[in-house]
Design a protein around this motif. Structure first.
Motif, PDB file in Angstrom:
ATOM      1  N   THR A 135      -2.675   5.809  39.724  1.00  0.00           N
ATOM      2  CA  THR A 135      -1.998   5.756  40.918  1.00  0.00           C
ATOM      3  C   THR A 135      -2.860   6.352  42.173  1.00  0.00           C
ATOM      4  N   ASP A 136      -3.441   7.629  41.523  1.00  0.00           N
ATOM      5  CA  ASP A 136      -4.340   8.374  42.453  1.00  0.00           C
ATOM      6  C   ASP A 136      -5.516   7.441  42.673  1.00  0.00           C
ATOM      7  N   ALA A 137      -6.279   6.808  41.676  1.00  0.00           N
ATOM      8  CA  ALA A 137      -7.258   5.949  41.905  1.00  0.00           C
ATOM      9  C   ALA A 137      -7.116   4.950  42.658  1.00  0.00           C
ATOM     10  N   ILE A 138      -6.001   4.106  42.538  1.00  0.00           N
ATOM     11  CA  ILE A 138      -5.773   2.935  43.472  1.00  0.00           C
ATOM     12  C   ILE A 138      -5.610   3.262  44.898  1.00  0.00           C
ATOM     13  N   LEU A 139      -4.548   4.377  45.197  1.00  0.00           N
ATOM     14  CA  LEU A 139      -4.292   4.772  46.481  1.00  0.00           C
ATOM     15  C   LEU A 139      -5.553   5.491  47.170  1.00  0.00           C
ATOM     16  N   MET A 140      -6.494   6.122  46.402  1.00  0.00           N
ATOM     17  CA  MET A 140      -7.446   6.697  47.086  1.00  0.00           C
ATOM     18  C   MET A 140      -8.786   5.737  47.496  1.00  0.00           C
ATOM     19  N   ARG A 141      -8.814   4.741  46.325  1.00  0.00           N
ATOM     20  CA  ARG A 141      -9.916   3.513  46.899  1.00  0.00           C
ATOM     21  C   ARG A 141      -9.451   2.921  47.941  1.00  0.00           C
ATOM     22  N   ILE A 142      -8.146   2.727  48.128  1.00  0.00           N
ATOM     23  CA  ILE A 142      -7.789   1.867  49.484  1.00  0.00           C
ATOM     24  C   ILE A 142      -7.955   2.630  50.591  1.00  0.00           C
ATOM     25  N   THR A 143      -7.949   4.022  50.513  1.00  0.00           N
ATOM     26  CA  THR A 143      -8.348   4.899  51.594  1.00  0.00           C
ATOM     27  C   THR A 143      -9.769   4.909  51.814  1.00  0.00           C
ATOM     28  N   ASP A 144     -10.521   4.966  50.875  1.00  0.00           N
ATOM     29  CA  ASP A 144     -11.946   4.808  50.708  1.00  0.00           C
ATOM     30  C   ASP A 144     -12.322   3.787  51.756  1.00  0.00           C
ATOM     31  N   ILE A 145     -11.542   2.513  51.358  1.00  0.00           N
ATOM     32  CA  ILE A 145     -11.889   1.180  52.065  1.00  0.00           C
ATOM     33  C   ILE A 145     -11.704   1.207  53.574  1.00  0.00           C
ATOM     34  N   PHE A 146     -10.712   1.976  54.181  1.00  0.00           N
ATOM     35  CA  PHE A 146     -10.496   2.138  55.433  1.00  0.00           C
ATOM     36  C   PHE A 146     -11.419   3.151  56.021  1.00  0.00           C
ATOM     37  N   LEU A 147     -11.788   4.178  55.191  1.00  0.00           N
ATOM     38  CA  LEU A 147     -12.702   5.222  55.905  1.00  0.00           C
ATOM     39  C   LEU A 147     -14.126   4.584  55.836  1.00  0.00           C
ATOM     40  N   ALA A 148     -14.399   3.288  55.209  1.00  0.00           N
ATOM     41  CA  ALA A 148     -15.859   3.154  54.916  1.00  0.00           C
ATOM     42  C   ALA A 148     -16.056   2.334  56.529  1.00  0.00           C
ATOM     43  N   PHE A 149     -15.097   2.021  57.155  1.00  0.00           N
ATOM     44  CA  PHE A 149     -15.301   1.340  58.457  1.00  0.00           C
ATOM     45  C   PHE A 149     -15.297   2.277  59.800  1.00  0.00           C
ATOM     46  N   PRO A 150     -16.044   2.186  60.786  1.00  0.00           N
ATOM     47  CA  PRO A 150     -15.772   3.201  61.967  1.00  0.00           C
ATOM     48  C   PRO A 150     -14.353   2.625  62.503  1.00  0.00           C
ATOM     49  N   LYS A 151     -13.616   3.731  62.849  1.00  0.00           N
ATOM     50  CA  LYS A 151     -12.436   3.491  63.481  1.00  0.00           C
ATOM     51  C   LYS A 151     -12.236   2.408  64.512  1.00  0.00           C
ATOM     52  N   LEU A 152     -13.169   2.492  65.686  1.00  0.00           N
ATOM     53  CA  LEU A 152     -13.043   1.734  66.703  1.00  0.00           C
ATOM     54  C   LEU A 152     -13.476   0.218  66.124  1.00  0.00           C
ATOM     55  N   ILE A 153     -14.617  -0.008  65.375  1.00  0.00           N
ATOM     56  CA  ILE A 153     -14.612  -1.426  65.050  1.00  0.00           C
ATOM     57  C   ILE A 153     -13.393  -2.039  64.184  1.00  0.00           C
ATOM     58  N   LEU A 154     -12.659  -1.128  63.350  1.00  0.00           N
ATOM     59  CA  LEU A 154     -11.534  -1.625  62.829  1.00  0.00           C
ATOM     60  C   LEU A 154     -10.531  -1.679  63.469  1.00  0.00           C
ATOM     61  N   ALA A 155     -10.346  -0.992  64.447  1.00  0.00           N
ATOM     62  CA  ALA A 155      -9.306  -1.277  65.484  1.00  0.00           C
ATOM     63  C   ALA A 155      -9.288  -2.504  66.289  1.00  0.00           C
TER      64      ALA A 155
END
Length: 306
Positions: A135-155
């Motif tokens: 559970t920790d691994a899946i949730l944190m990997r999803i979090t890492d995917i979002f963190l991999a992109f600059p916030k403005l570009i993703l927005a």
């Protein structure tokens, strides 16, 4: 109130052996307020945010002109004066009035983003930290995917998919803002997961859901509040960036980023058209940063009483 009564009240708040939960909570709040008020810059940031709230609440009273209609024939691109404190834009609208009403849209964005993003990050982080394993691994990997992109570009990507508009901009910013909160909540959860306090609750038969909701999440709130406050400046800048690109608030809404975009054509000769909303963004962002720094010092449990 006499000096003796004040001293007695202070001693009651600072008691090392509080007689009730209310006394303990009031004592912690009093200590945090003493730390916070001792920081002059943080207090200045608090006053700035209070001023923003008051301006947004009384915009109808403070604004001398309409924020959406102007005198195109007689008031176009007027310099700052006693009649128009911040000048007028290319459509003859009073910039001072538009900035005042724009404070409402700024608060609208930051409040909605905080309400949407912070609980999501808190839930994801505490569940991942307490559950561990896959559970920790899946949730944190999803979090890492979002963190991999600059916030403005993703927005920008989300707004482009959803369509321009202030509501879609808020949703896009919220979707890109929750991962740091999840990281903080997970780190706090890992710190207390194996503590005697949590072990005692487990021995009493509490379910994992109750442990996370009632005993772990409250311990993460102070760190989350600090991070949310510090992120407010970034949220404002992201919203202004989307408005500048035409993907946020749409005309004729007096959103500060959109105002800068409309004034960039006149920045050399009529600098106030873009300069006034830019200065408003600067002041409000600085206020949130100062407030966040003060809250970090005041709410840090490892800090001693100063």
């Amino acid at each position: 109130m006499s000096a003796e009564a004040i001293q007695t009240r202070r001693d009651w708040l600072l008691s090392e052996r509080p007689a009730s939960r209310v006394q303990a909570r009031l004592g912690r709040a009093y200590v945090a307020w003493r730390r916070f008020s001792a920081n002059r810059l943080a207090f200045l940031g608090l006053l700035t945010i209070i001023a923003l709230l008051l301006v947004a609440a009384f915009a109808d009273v403070l604004a001398p002109y309409s924020p959406t209609f102007g005198d195109l024939k007689g008031s176009r691109l007027l310099a700052p004066s006693t009649a128009h404190w911040f000048g007028t834009d290319d459509l003859g609208r009073d910039i001072y009035s538009r900035i005042i009403f724009g404070s409402r849209w700024t608060l609208y964005v930051v409040v909605l983003v905080a309400i949407m993003a912070a609980p999501i990050g808190l839930l994801v982080g505490t569940v991942a930290g307490y559950s561990g394993g896959w559970t920790d691994a899946i949730l944190m990997r999803i979090t890492d995917i979002f963190l991999a992109f600059p916030k403005l570009i993703l927005a920008l990507a989300f707004v482009a998919a959803l369509g321009p508009g202030i509501e879609n901009a808020v949703l896009a910013i919220a979707i890109t803002s929750w991962p740091p909160y999840a990281r903080i909540a997970r780190a706090e959860t890992l710190t207390v997961r194996n503590s005697d306090y949590i072990k005692a609750v487990q021995l009493m038969g509490a379910s994992p859901f109750r442990i996370v909701l009632r005993h772990i999440m409250p311990l993460c709130i102070s760190s989350l509040i600090i991070r949310v406050t510090l992120d407010m400046a970034g949220i404002i800048l992201t919203a202004a960036g989307l408005g500048f690109l035409g993907l946020g608030a749409q005309p004729p809404l007096p959103e500060w980023g959109a105002m800068i975009a409309s004034g960039r054509r006149f920045v050399l000769d009529q600098w106030w058209v873009a300069g006034a909303p830019g200065f408003a963004i600067l002041i409000v962002s600085l206020g949130f940063n100062l407030l966040g720094d003060g809250l970090r010092d005041a709410l840090d449990p490892r800090s001693g009483d100063q």
